[in-house]
Design an enzyme around this catalytic site. Structure first.
Site, PDB file in Angstrom:
ATOM      1  CG  PHE A 141      -9.916   0.275 -11.330  1.00  0.00           C
ATOM      2  CD1 PHE A 141     -10.702  -0.888 -11.294  1.00  0.00           C
ATOM      3  CD2 PHE A 141      -8.598   0.148 -11.719  1.00  0.00           C
ATOM      4  CE1 PHE A 141     -10.187  -2.132 -11.666  1.00  0.00           C
ATOM      5  CE2 PHE A 141      -8.074  -1.093 -12.109  1.00  0.00           C
ATOM      6  CZ  PHE A 141      -8.864  -2.223 -12.079  1.00  0.00           C
ATOM      7  CB  ILE A 179     -18.634   3.912  -1.807  1.00  0.00           C
ATOM      8  CG1 ILE A 179     -17.270   4.425  -2.300  1.00  0.00           C
ATOM      9  CG2 ILE A 179     -19.298   3.058  -2.892  1.00  0.00           C
ATOM     10  CD1 ILE A 179     -16.234   3.349  -2.557  1.00  0.00           C
ATOM     11  CE  LYS A 203     -11.784  -3.483   0.851  1.00  0.00           C
ATOM     12  NZ  LYS A 203     -13.168  -3.491   1.293  1.00  0.00           N
ATOM     13  CE1 TYR A 222      -9.167  -1.041   2.112  1.00  0.00           C
ATOM     14  CE2 TYR A 222      -7.774  -0.727   0.182  1.00  0.00           C
ATOM     15  CZ  TYR A 222      -9.023  -0.755   0.760  1.00  0.00           C
ATOM     16  OH  TYR A 222     -10.134  -0.511  -0.011  1.00  0.00           O
ATOM     17  N   GLY A 249       4.629   1.712  -1.315  1.00  0.00           N
ATOM     18  CA  GLY A 249       3.483   0.866  -1.664  1.00  0.00           C
ATOM     19  C   GLY A 249       2.755   1.322  -2.921  1.00  0.00           C
ATOM     20  CB  SER A 288      -9.837  -2.363  -3.500  1.00  0.00           C
ATOM     21  OG  SER A 288      -8.801  -1.528  -3.932  1.00  0.00           O
ATOM     22  CB  ALA A 289      -7.971  -1.597  -8.492  1.00  0.00           C
ATOM     23  CG  LEU A 305      -4.581  13.249  -6.609  1.00  0.00           C
ATOM     24  CD1 LEU A 305      -3.345  14.013  -6.139  1.00  0.00           C
ATOM     25  CD2 LEU A 305      -4.348  12.701  -8.008  1.00  0.00           C
TER      26      LEU A 305
END
Ligand code: NAD
Ligand code: UD1
Length: 336
Positions: free
Chosen positions: A177, A11, A152, A148, A293, A123-124, A199
């Site tokens: 997201f 990012i 956040k 994790y 999770g 993060s979402a 993914l």
């Protein structure tokens, strides 16, 4: 000058491009634990500018202090951190040290140097298992499903407390997201070290023959096709959100929270189908059990970012997959 922590990462490198092409001077720090200096070559090709890079670990306060003594920063975009959900549950202390203590160190040096403008990458995942959809910024947070996620959530709380004690701070917390894809030039993209957990990077490696087949983590969720639904967002759209956040902060001494997503959810099967449509490549897959999770479905309400940041995601799922695959084809080997 804007400091980007974690700026050679996935990012961060895209955010750096967005800032530089919009006239900002940028300095990147990173400890290169999950990225490489190669990203800087891509950045230079895209922007035609040399971006200053310093190899610094956020756990090293002395190095941070020296950096802030040497340069004068207007704001910090803080992206450095560890992001594997799986590993966070295996080595929690490393996650607390890098993500929470690392941020504390950064904040304390910023405070000393009177740099009080911060954009933070949350993060979402802070929303945990959604009670209802879409997810608003005001939805419940904290019921996270991993270490994790907990880091956040902890950082968000630390930043809230800092702002409550000292209203001079200007803090914008962005809850991403699912960022996917790559810069449309194909010169920078995501290169996770080792076998990817997420993914799209996994699917790309299957498509290129590096990995044998995609495992679909469950087809028995209460979604239309049984697979998990996520709000995927093009990395370039996400990066633009950071520029808008900086502009928003220019005259606001507050703490704010924004979802960065498209507002649309896609299932794992829909991703495989769209990949076939875009590339004409079939993805071999098998359905396996649910990943521990994981949640069934999540997508954002994005009206607050539209209203306050004047930002919306514009790119389609096809563009996300096209650009991601375009980058991945040129970077076929898994990094180690
Ligand atoms: P990334 O791993 O590509 O980038 C993070 C960078 O931080 C890496 O280059 C890594 O080397 C660096 N880093 C890690 N620990 C450090 C430390 N102690 N000191 C200095 N540098 C350090 O990950 P990314 O996908 O670019 O994510 C950037 C940020 O956004 C992370 O904080 C991540 O948790 C958050 N985020 C990412 C996603 C996503 O899907 N990619 C979603 C939500 C939030
Ligand atoms: C994961 C993290 C999230 C983090 C984000 C970015 C979990 C539970 N959540 O999000 O906290 O912010 O990555 O790092 O890990 N899937 C498969 N097969 C795979 C990989 C994924 O079927 O090999 C499915 C998942 O079950 C999910 C969807 O694909 O339904 C997206 O998964 P992924 O890309 O890992 O993202 P998240 O789980 O949303």
């Amino acid at each position: 000058m804007i400091l980007i922590t974690g700026g050679t990462g996935y990012i961060g490198s895209h955010v750096a491009v967005e800032l530089v092409i919009n006239g900002h001077e940028v300095l990147i720090i990173d400890n290169l634990s999950n990225s490489s200096k190669k990203a800087l070559e891509g950045l230079k090709k895209i922007t035609q500018k040399d971006i200053i890079f310093e190899k610094i670990d956020l756990r090293n306060s002395n190095a941070l202090e020296k950096l802030f003594d040497k340069y004068s920063f207007e704001a910090v975009i803080h992206l450095a951190g560890l992001k594997s959900v799986k590993k966070s549950n295996e080595i929690p202390s490393e996650y607390f040290e890098n993500n929470v203590q690392g941020t504390r160190n950064l904040i304390s040096v910023m405070k000393k140097s009177k740099v009080k403008k911060l954009v933070f990458s949350s993060s979402a995942t802070v929303y945990g298992i959604p009670k209802s959809l879409p997810i608003y910024e005001s939805s419940d947070i904290g019921n996270t499903t991993s270490i994790y996620g907990k880091t956040k959530y902890m950082v968000e709380n630390i930043l809230r407390e800092i702002w409550e004690k000292d209203n001079e701070w200007q803090i914008c917390i962005l809850r991403y997201f699912n960022p996917i894809g790559a810069h449309s030039s194909g010169l920078i993209g995501e290169s996770p070290k080792g076998i990817p957990d997420n993914l799209l990077p996994y699917l790309f490696n299957v498509a290129s023959g590096v990995l044998k087949e995609l495992e679909i983590f469950g087809d028995d969720y209460s979604t239309p096709d049984g697979s998990g639904i996520r709000d995927y967002i093009h990395i370039e759209d996400l990066s633009k959100g950071h520029l808008c956040a900086l502009e928003y902060l220019s005259d606001k001494h507050n703490i704010s929270f924004f979802n960065l997503g498209t507002g649309n959810g896609f299932s794992v099967f829909e991703i495989i189908k769209t990949f076939k449509k875009v590339t004409n490549i079939d993805i071999p897959y098998k359905v396996v059990g649910r990943r521990s999770g994981d949640i069934s479905e999540i997508f954002a309400d994005v009206s607050l970012a539209k209203k306050n940041l004047n930002w919306t995601a514009k790119k389609t799922l096809e563009e996300m997959i096209y650009d991601g695959w375009n980058w991945q084809k040129k970077n076929l080997n898994l990094n180690d």
